[in-house]
Design a protein around this motif. Structure first.
Motif, short mmCIF file in Angstrom:
data_model
loop_
_atom_site.label_atom_id
_atom_site.label_comp_id
_atom_site.label_asym_id
_atom_site.label_seq_id
_atom_site.Cartn_x
_atom_site.Cartn_y
_atom_site.Cartn_z
N THR A 268 -21.47 21.80 -3.59
CA THR A 268 -21.66 23.00 -2.79
C THR A 268 -20.61 23.09 -1.70
N ALA A 269 -20.30 21.98 -1.06
CA ALA A 269 -19.42 22.04 0.11
C ALA A 269 -17.95 22.19 -0.28
N TYR A 270 -17.59 21.64 -1.40
CA TYR A 270 -16.17 21.61 -1.70
C TYR A 270 -15.84 22.24 -3.03
N LEU A 271 -16.43 21.72 -4.05
CA LEU A 271 -16.08 22.22 -5.38
C LEU A 271 -16.45 23.69 -5.53
N GLY A 272 -17.58 24.06 -4.94
CA GLY A 272 -18.02 25.44 -5.03
C GLY A 272 -17.02 26.38 -4.39
N ARG A 273 -16.45 25.93 -3.28
CA ARG A 273 -15.53 26.80 -2.55
C ARG A 273 -14.12 26.77 -3.13
N ALA A 274 -13.78 25.68 -3.76
CA ALA A 274 -12.39 25.50 -4.14
C ALA A 274 -11.98 26.43 -5.28
N LEU B 261 0.86 -1.19 0.00
CA LEU B 261 0.00 0.00 0.00
C LEU B 261 0.89 1.23 0.00
N LEU B 262 0.83 2.00 -1.07
CA LEU B 262 1.65 3.20 -1.17
C LEU B 262 0.77 4.40 -0.87
N MET B 263 1.17 5.17 0.15
CA MET B 263 0.36 6.31 0.55
C MET B 263 1.07 7.61 0.19
N LEU B 264 0.42 8.46 -0.59
CA LEU B 264 1.08 9.66 -1.07
C LEU B 264 0.35 10.89 -0.54
N ASP B 265 1.08 11.72 0.17
CA ASP B 265 0.49 12.94 0.73
C ASP B 265 0.75 14.10 -0.23
N GLU B 266 -0.27 14.52 -0.93
CA GLU B 266 -0.20 15.61 -1.90
C GLU B 266 1.02 15.50 -2.82
N PRO B 267 1.07 14.46 -3.63
CA PRO B 267 2.24 14.24 -4.48
C PRO B 267 2.44 15.33 -5.52
N LEU B 268 1.42 16.14 -5.77
CA LEU B 268 1.54 17.17 -6.81
C LEU B 268 1.78 18.56 -6.22
N ALA B 269 1.69 18.68 -4.87
CA ALA B 269 1.82 20.00 -4.27
C ALA B 269 3.24 20.52 -4.42
N VAL C 189 -3.70 11.57 -1.00
CA VAL C 189 -4.35 12.79 -0.52
C VAL C 189 -3.97 13.87 -1.49
N GLU C 190 -4.95 14.56 -2.07
CA GLU C 190 -4.56 15.54 -3.07
C GLU C 190 -5.51 16.71 -3.09
N HIS C 191 -4.95 17.83 -3.45
CA HIS C 191 -5.70 19.07 -3.53
C HIS C 191 -6.21 19.30 -4.95
N ASN C 192 -5.35 18.92 -5.88
CA ASN C 192 -5.64 19.13 -7.29
C ASN C 192 -6.72 18.15 -7.74
N LEU C 193 -7.95 18.63 -7.70
CA LEU C 193 -9.10 17.76 -7.94
C LEU C 193 -9.09 17.13 -9.31
N GLU C 194 -8.86 17.99 -10.29
CA GLU C 194 -8.96 17.56 -11.68
C GLU C 194 -8.01 16.38 -11.91
N ALA C 195 -6.80 16.50 -11.37
CA ALA C 195 -5.81 15.43 -11.53
C ALA C 195 -6.28 14.14 -10.87
N VAL C 196 -6.78 14.29 -9.64
CA VAL C 196 -7.21 13.12 -8.88
C VAL C 196 -8.32 12.37 -9.63
N MET C 197 -9.27 13.15 -10.13
CA MET C 197 -10.41 12.54 -10.82
C MET C 197 -9.95 11.72 -12.01
N ARG C 198 -8.82 12.12 -12.57
CA ARG C 198 -8.32 11.41 -13.75
C ARG C 198 -7.75 10.05 -13.40
N VAL C 199 -7.07 9.94 -12.27
CA VAL C 199 -6.36 8.69 -11.99
C VAL C 199 -7.08 7.78 -11.01
N ALA C 200 -7.96 8.35 -10.15
CA ALA C 200 -8.49 7.55 -9.05
C ALA C 200 -9.58 6.60 -9.51
#
Lengths: 289, 303, 255
Positions: free
Chosen positions: C249-255, C175-183, C210-221
């Motif tokens: 509303t809770a996340y994407l709207g604010r981000a 199990l490889l755990m990556l904390d914001e690998p793109l930050a 764990v990632e902030h960059n939503l668009e990227a995450v959505m592509r690979v996850a």
């Protein structure tokens, strides 16, 4: 037994009051400058010797001598900061820590060089203990208590009531955040060093008045003061003051069961117990990882 | 001649002390401010076993090193997880406690009077032969210690220790029991301190509590910083520079009479304190600069 | 516990100085998938991440790995068992070369045992050779081979991020755990890292990101958990989560 216990409690409170001053200072230095300051004892010793020089040799009136002692310790503290510690800001803690050993050695042996290793005493009038119920209190102790409490109240007022005090607390709470909000660290550091030096100096003079003045006056109680600072959690300066009172009480009560010669060892055990139970001190908040 | 022997012996003993401290501080980043406690344990153990119980010399030395290591183990287990600053204060407290025990447990340690009549190695051969032979023994043991440290430094273990110093949580994330390794380093360094203490006791032949004040810890730090923390040759150079200064200023005392003897010895420590401050501010990497092995940890020459 | 789940964290609670950071959060990671943990700043992502890796202890709740309760296991033991994490801010061993950074990560090294390291030279040497070969393979895979003898502290931010990844791969994690690998890396390096992650995932490893960059995450996850204010707001495949109104509303709207 009860009388003895009460007497130890009184002694403990007086010792705690004196310890509270350097403990508060150690906690502030630890938080704001970021290292355990090993030369803190020297500030106490130097103030005591300076006051003794003024009162005992130059025959100045006692209040003036005390002021002289405090001024000298403030100057010494500022000199340490400007001459040494300021240049090491941002370096690993070990650098500052070791530099403070150098400062301690220089100042301690400077005192021996100037005044010799013999004990000195303040020219205080002989006094008789006053009986207060179960315990005998020396009038001097009452003065010590008053001065120590006065100093603590003064610091408390400074932290709450003045802008510089509030800023100092802000820096001690979170140095990087404070820097972001535009608080000048240089000025805070300078004022902090004056404050802790005067506090340590006051404790040194008080301790010298209660016992004797010796070159290791400050060093001998440094570990107890560290214990108090750790006990209180270094992130909370007033926790250190509370810690000092507890430390004073425990070490004086401890003498009832532990041989007097091990008195200084009590500090070590207290540090150990506190750190094992709560690695950040009893009054330290859990820091978010 | 005896004086020269003593200078060399002290230089070697301080070299050994600096080697042990270098393993702890220079390689692993452990700040042990109670280092003198383990020197004292080694010195007293060996002195008491050989003088009071008539143990053979080598057994006394081994016991001194072993007991110092043994004492550091529980201390390390309890406190190594603390932050470096807390650990430093705790160890400083530990050394004060050991000093108190030595002072107060008179029946065991002879108290403030100290222990006299400690044998030098080869004492049976007479003073003319025993001094150089004892010196040779100390030199061999110091060289062996240096070799041990060098081997550790060049092994994967040394590489791991440097990694722990550089970033402990990263080493944990890579599956390394960092606390365990730190305790190990504390124990090995303490054993070296204990052995050095035993050698010291048998060289000077008389020990008392005042020889084991925190100043010994501070002197070792100075020797190490003079030579360069983390380097391999640094401890040797630093220790000899320090001893030459300390002993040289004692010799000077006989010829220069500006100050009283008391003032002169105070002046010596003032200079040491000042030197320490100047070094830290201006040359934190030591007087000769950091003499690293070219690529730390790349030992086995794999390419 | 079925074989369907590699790691499961159930009912995790954590509070710091009175404020609840995680409120009964449960997640499960299926083997061979890429799972993403997203949410706004201060949502408790990193805390949950560190609880799984063993760097933070939960106040209550259970972490199970391959059917075994590992809630109380220290971080280093989890790493030995195959749960390896990287850090958001690169934690390189600055004074060591890039290759040495990887060699440190080698597991069960004879040369790290004391005193065995002093005499088992031959075994140590053989292991070093084998580990060096593995390390060079990983460096080549990540395009870092050219800087193998460079001091890690001199690397660029993007290279340090790659070094984090390389070092973790050295342990052959399950199990490889990556904390914001793109930050904190330039866009081009980010693309490169994403590509590596997809490749690593294709090798059958399980990834938690764990990632902030939503668009990227959505592509690979393959699966996404959305954490807001310490609570699990939504979970599901990326496309589904993206359409979720609460998330928008809770996340994407604010981000």
């Amino acid at each position: 037994m009860v009388a003895e216990l009460a007497q130890h409690i009184v002694d403990g409170v007086v010792l705690g009051a004196i310890l509270a001053l350097p403990a508060l200072g150690l906690a502030l230095v630890w938080r704001i400058a970021g290292f355990p300051h090993l030369a803190h004892g020297s500030l106490m010793t130097i103030a005591a010797y300076a006051a003794w020089l003024a009162a005992g040799v130059w025959r100045l009136p006692l209040p003036l001598a005390v002021l002289f002692g405090l001024a000298i310790s403030a100057v010494t503290g500022v000199a340490m900061h400007l001459g040494v510690y300021r240049h090491l800001a941002g370096r690993p803690m070990l650098n500052l820590f070791i530099a403070s050993i150098g400062v301690e050695l220089f100042l301690r042996y400077g005192v021996i060089f100037s005044f010799g290793s013999d004990f000195q005493t303040f020219p205080l009038p002989a006094e008789r203990g006053v009986r207060l119920g179960l315990v005998v209190v020396r009038p001097l102790d009452l003065v010590l208590l008053a001065v120590a409490f006065g100093a603590l109240l003064g610091v408390w007022w400074m932290f709450r009531g003045t802008q510089i005090g509030r800023r100092m607390r802000a820096v001690s709470d979170n140095a990087s955040l404070a820097r972001l909000s535009g608080i000048s660290p240089a000025r805070i550091h300078l004022i902090m060093w004056i404050l802790v030096s005067v506090l340590a100096g006051a404790a040194g003079i008080l301790l010298g008045a209660r016992n004797v003045i010796a070159p290791t006056l400050g060093w001998d109680v440094l570990l107890l003061a560290f214990a108090a600072a750790i006990f209180g959690g270094i992130s909370n300066p007033f926790g250190a003051a509370v810690g000092a009172f507890l430390m004073g009480l425990v070490s004086q009560l401890g003498i009832m069961w532990i041989p007097t010669s091990y008195e200084e060892g009590i500090a070590f055990f207290l540090i150990m117990i506190v750190l094992l139970v709560k690695p950040r001190g009893l009054f330290g908040e859990a820091v978010r990882a | 001649m005896t004086y020269v022997y003593t200078v060399i012996a002290f230089g070697l003993i301080y070299t050994m002390l600096a080697l042990g401290l270098n393993l702890q501080m220079g390689f692993t980043g452990i700040i042990n401010f109670g280092y003198v406690a383990f020197v004292a344990i080694g010195a007293y153990t060996s002195a008491l076993l050989t003088v009071d119980l008539h143990w053979p010399l080598l057994a006394g030395w081994a016991a001194g090193a072993a007991l110092a290591a043994l004492a550091s183990y529980p201390l390390g287990l309890l406190t190594i997880r603390l932050g470096g600053d807390y650990f430093a204060v705790v160890t400083l407290g530990f050394s004060e406690l050991v000093l108190l025990v030595v002072l107060n447990e008179r029946q065991l340690t002879h108290g403030a009077i100290g222990i006299t009549g400690i044998h030098r190695p080869f004492a049976a051969l007479g003073p003319h032969l025993s001094a150089p032979l004892a010196l040779l023994t100390i030199a061999i043991l110091t060289a062996l210690t240096a070799y041990l440290i060098r081997q550790i430094s060049h092994s994967p273990l040394g590489r791991l220790l440097r990694a722990i110093q550089a970033n402990e949580s990263a080493a944990q994330a890579l599956g390394k029991n960092t606390l365990g390794y730190k305790v190990l380093v504390l124990v090995v360094g303490s054993a070296i301190a204990g052995l050095a203490g035993a050698l010291y006791a048998h060289w000077v032949q008389y020990i008392s509590p005042d020889q084991f004040s925190p100043d010994v810890t501070f002197n070792t730090f100075i020797a190490l910083i003079l030579g360069g923390v983390g380097s391999l040759l640094g401890p040797v150079i630093g220790a000899f520079v320090l001893i030459l200064f300390l002993q040289g200023s004692i010799v000077l005392q006989d010829y220069v009479h500006v100050f009283s003897a008391n003032q002169q010895s105070a002046l010596r420590f003032m200079i040491i304190g000042l030197a320490l401050v100047l070094l830290i501010v201006y040359r934190p990497e030591g007087i000769l600069g950091r003499m690293k092995s070219k690529r730390p940890g790349r030992s086995t020459g794999v390419s | 516990m079925s074989e369907e789940v590699l790691l499961e964290a159930r009912d995790i609670e954590k509070a710091y100085v009175g404020s609840r950071v995680l409120k009964s959060v449960s997640v499960a990671l299926k083997p061979g998938t890429i799972t993403a943990l997203i949410g706004p700043n201060g949502a408790g992502k990193t805390t949950l991440f560190d609880i799984i890796a063993g760097f933070v202890q939960a106040d209550s709740g259970v972490v199970r790995y391959r059917g075994e309760d590992i809630t109380r296991k220290p971080a280093f033991l989890r790493a030995c068992r195959g749960i390896v994490k990287t850090f958001q801010i690169p934690h390189e061993f600055g004074g060591l070369s890039v290759l040495d950074n990887l060699l440190v990560a080698g597991s069960d090294q004879i040369g790290e045992r004391f005193p065995a390291s002093l005499w088992s030279r031959r075994a140590t040497h053989e292991q070093e050779c084998a580990n060096t070969e593995t390390a060079c393979g990983i460096l080549e895979f990540l395009g870092l081979l050219a800087s193998r003898d460079v001091m890690a502290q001199t690397l660029s931010a993007g290279e340090k991020k790659l070094l984090e990844l390389a070092r973790a791969l050295m342990l052959a994690p399950r199990l490889l755990m990556l904390d914001e690998p793109l930050a904190g890396v330039p866009l081009s390096v980010g693309e490169q890292i994403l590509e590596h992650l997809v490749n690593i995932g294709a090798q059958g490893k399980t990834l938690l990101i764990v990632e902030h960059n939503l668009e990227a995450v959505m592509r690979v996850a393959d699966w996404v958990y959305v954490l807001v204010d310490g609570e699990l707001l939504a979970s599901g495949p990326p496309s589904e989560v993206q359409r979720n109104e609460k998330v928008q509303t809770a996340y994407l709207g604010r981000a």
